[in-house]
Design a protein around this motif. Structure first.
Motif, PDB file in Angstrom:
ATOM      1  N   LEU A  38      14.087 -51.597 -23.917  1.00 29.94           N
ATOM      2  CA  LEU A  38      13.333 -50.528 -24.334  1.00 29.94           C
ATOM      3  C   LEU A  38      13.731 -49.987 -25.790  1.00 29.94           C
ATOM      4  N   SER A  39      14.632 -50.429 -26.242  1.00 24.87           N
ATOM      5  CA  SER A  39      15.322 -49.943 -27.580  1.00 24.87           C
ATOM      6  C   SER A  39      14.436 -50.004 -28.635  1.00 24.87           C
ATOM      7  N   PRO A  40      13.620 -51.188 -28.738  1.00 28.18           N
ATOM      8  CA  PRO A  40      12.647 -51.361 -30.108  1.00 28.18           C
ATOM      9  C   PRO A  40      11.462 -50.282 -29.989  1.00 28.18           C
ATOM     10  N   TYR A  41      11.207 -49.855 -28.779  1.00 26.45           N
ATOM     11  CA  TYR A  41      10.114 -48.800 -28.336  1.00 26.45           C
ATOM     12  C   TYR A  41      10.798 -47.515 -28.809  1.00 26.45           C
ATOM     13  N   ALA A  42      11.917 -47.477 -28.415  1.00 22.88           N
ATOM     14  CA  ALA A  42      12.624 -45.951 -28.638  1.00 22.88           C
ATOM     15  C   ALA A  42      12.738 -45.830 -30.314  1.00 22.88           C
ATOM     16  N   ARG A  43      13.167 -46.995 -30.873  1.00 21.91           N
ATOM     17  CA  ARG A  43      13.434 -46.710 -32.432  1.00 21.91           C
ATOM     18  C   ARG A  43      11.859 -46.536 -33.176  1.00 21.91           C
ATOM     19  N   THR A  44      10.813 -47.250 -32.621  1.00 15.46           N
ATOM     20  CA  THR A  44       9.578 -47.153 -32.942  1.00 15.46           C
ATOM     21  C   THR A  44       9.024 -45.686 -32.870  1.00 15.46           C
ATOM     22  N   ASP A  49       7.993 -40.413 -34.858  1.00 14.94           N
ATOM     23  CA  ASP A  49       8.391 -38.574 -34.737  1.00 14.94           C
ATOM     24  C   ASP A  49       8.743 -38.426 -36.139  1.00 14.94           C
ATOM     25  N   SER A  50       9.456 -38.955 -36.770  1.00 13.39           N
ATOM     26  CA  SER A  50      10.010 -38.474 -38.121  1.00 13.39           C
ATOM     27  C   SER A  50       8.987 -38.670 -39.452  1.00 13.39           C
ATOM     28  N   LEU A  51       8.153 -39.537 -39.140  1.00 11.67           N
ATOM     29  CA  LEU A  51       6.712 -39.796 -40.061  1.00 11.67           C
ATOM     30  C   LEU A  51       5.876 -38.463 -39.645  1.00 11.67           C
ATOM     31  N   ASN A  52       5.594 -38.175 -38.517  1.00 14.78           N
ATOM     32  CA  ASN A  52       4.784 -37.080 -38.274  1.00 14.78           C
ATOM     33  C   ASN A  52       5.443 -35.825 -38.905  1.00 14.78           C
ATOM     34  N   ALA A  53       6.739 -35.666 -38.618  1.00 12.23           N
ATOM     35  CA  ALA A  53       7.685 -34.560 -39.261  1.00 12.23           C
ATOM     36  C   ALA A  53       7.185 -34.378 -40.759  1.00 12.23           C
ATOM     37  N   ALA A  54       7.436 -35.563 -41.414  1.00 10.88           N
ATOM     38  CA  ALA A  54       7.478 -35.527 -42.788  1.00 10.88           C
ATOM     39  C   ALA A  54       6.009 -35.503 -43.413  1.00 10.88           C
ATOM     40  N   ASP A  55       4.927 -35.833 -42.547  1.00  7.83           N
ATOM     41  CA  ASP A  55       3.628 -35.462 -42.740  1.00  7.83           C
ATOM     42  C   ASP A  55       3.213 -34.129 -42.713  1.00  7.83           C
ATOM     43  N   ASN A  56       3.742 -33.716 -41.717  1.00  7.97           N
ATOM     44  CA  ASN A  56       3.303 -32.010 -41.556  1.00  7.97           C
ATOM     45  C   ASN A  56       4.149 -31.443 -42.671  1.00  7.97           C
ATOM     46  N   LYS A  57       5.235 -31.624 -43.200  1.00  4.34           N
ATOM     47  CA  LYS A  57       5.738 -31.044 -44.248  1.00  4.34           C
ATOM     48  C   LYS A  57       5.287 -31.148 -45.463  1.00  4.34           C
ATOM     49  N   ILE A  58       4.648 -32.442 -45.730  1.00  6.94           N
ATOM     50  CA  ILE A  58       3.528 -32.590 -46.846  1.00  6.94           C
ATOM     51  C   ILE A  58       2.416 -31.830 -46.763  1.00  6.94           C
ATOM     52  N   ASN A  59       1.865 -31.628 -45.680  1.00  7.74           N
ATOM     53  CA  ASN A  59       0.707 -31.049 -45.477  1.00  7.74           C
ATOM     54  C   ASN A  59       0.884 -29.600 -45.694  1.00  7.74           C
ATOM     55  N   LEU A  60       2.199 -29.010 -45.630  1.00  4.67           N
ATOM     56  CA  LEU A  60       2.567 -27.661 -45.960  1.00  4.67           C
ATOM     57  C   LEU A  60       2.766 -27.146 -47.433  1.00  4.67           C
ATOM     58  N   LYS A  61       2.982 -28.333 -48.259  1.00  4.56           N
ATOM     59  CA  LYS A  61       3.355 -28.203 -49.562  1.00  4.56           C
ATOM     60  C   LYS A  61       2.183 -27.605 -50.470  1.00  4.56           C
ATOM     61  N   LEU A  62       2.619 -26.983 -51.594  1.00  5.03           N
ATOM     62  CA  LEU A  62       1.722 -26.370 -52.455  1.00  5.03           C
ATOM     63  C   LEU A  62       0.982 -27.347 -53.401  1.00  5.03           C
ATOM     64  N   ASN A  63      -0.349 -27.384 -53.335  1.00  3.13           N
ATOM     65  CA  ASN A  63      -1.095 -28.293 -54.046  1.00  3.13           C
ATOM     66  C   ASN A  63      -1.407 -27.662 -55.219  1.00  3.13           C
ATOM     67  N   ILE A  64      -1.939 -28.567 -56.391  1.00  6.04           N
ATOM     68  CA  ILE A  64      -2.427 -27.904 -57.593  1.00  6.04           C
ATOM     69  C   ILE A  64      -3.438 -27.123 -57.421  1.00  6.04           C
TER      70      ILE A  64
END
Length: 115
Positions: A38-44, A49-64
């Motif tokens: 199961l370790s490949p699935y856990a890493r995936t 999860d980290s990509l979703n967290a980064a995406d959420n942070k990007i969505n909160l940034k101030l745009n032009i």
């Protein structure tokens, strides 16, 4: 007829014994095997999860566009120029005060004549 130990042993031999249970359990899936499988699935999932967290942070940034919308009520050069054009100019002030200046000159000349 009585039951002998040998008969009991022969009768129970097809059933489970400790050695049979141990050998059977050894051939089954172990916790370590499950973890390795199961370790490949856990890493995936961790990566997702980290990509979703980064995406959420990007969505909160101030745009032009956000900055432009936020600053639009504030002064711009064109707004300042048009506002300054509608204010009182030096020439307007001089024209407005010239009757008073003449009156003061007249009063000064009358006061000088009285002295």
């Amino acid at each position: 007829m009585k039951l002998n130990i040998a008969d009991t042993a022969a009768m129970l031999s097809p059933y489970a014994t400790i050695s049979n249970l141990n050998s059977t359990a050894d051939s089954k899936l172990n916790i370590a095997d499950t973890a390795a499988m199961l370790s490949p699935y856990a890493r995936t999932q961790t990566m997702l999860d980290s990509l979703n967290a980064a995406d959420n942070k990007i969505n909160l940034k101030l745009n032009i566009a956000d900055t432009a919308a936020m600053l639009s009520p504030y002064a711009t050069i064109s707004n300042l120029n048009s506002a300054a054009d509608s204010k009182l100019n030096i020439a307007d002030t001089a024209a407005m005060l010239s009757p008073y200046a003449r009156t003061q000159t007249m009063l000064d000349s009358l006061n000088a004549a009285d002295n």
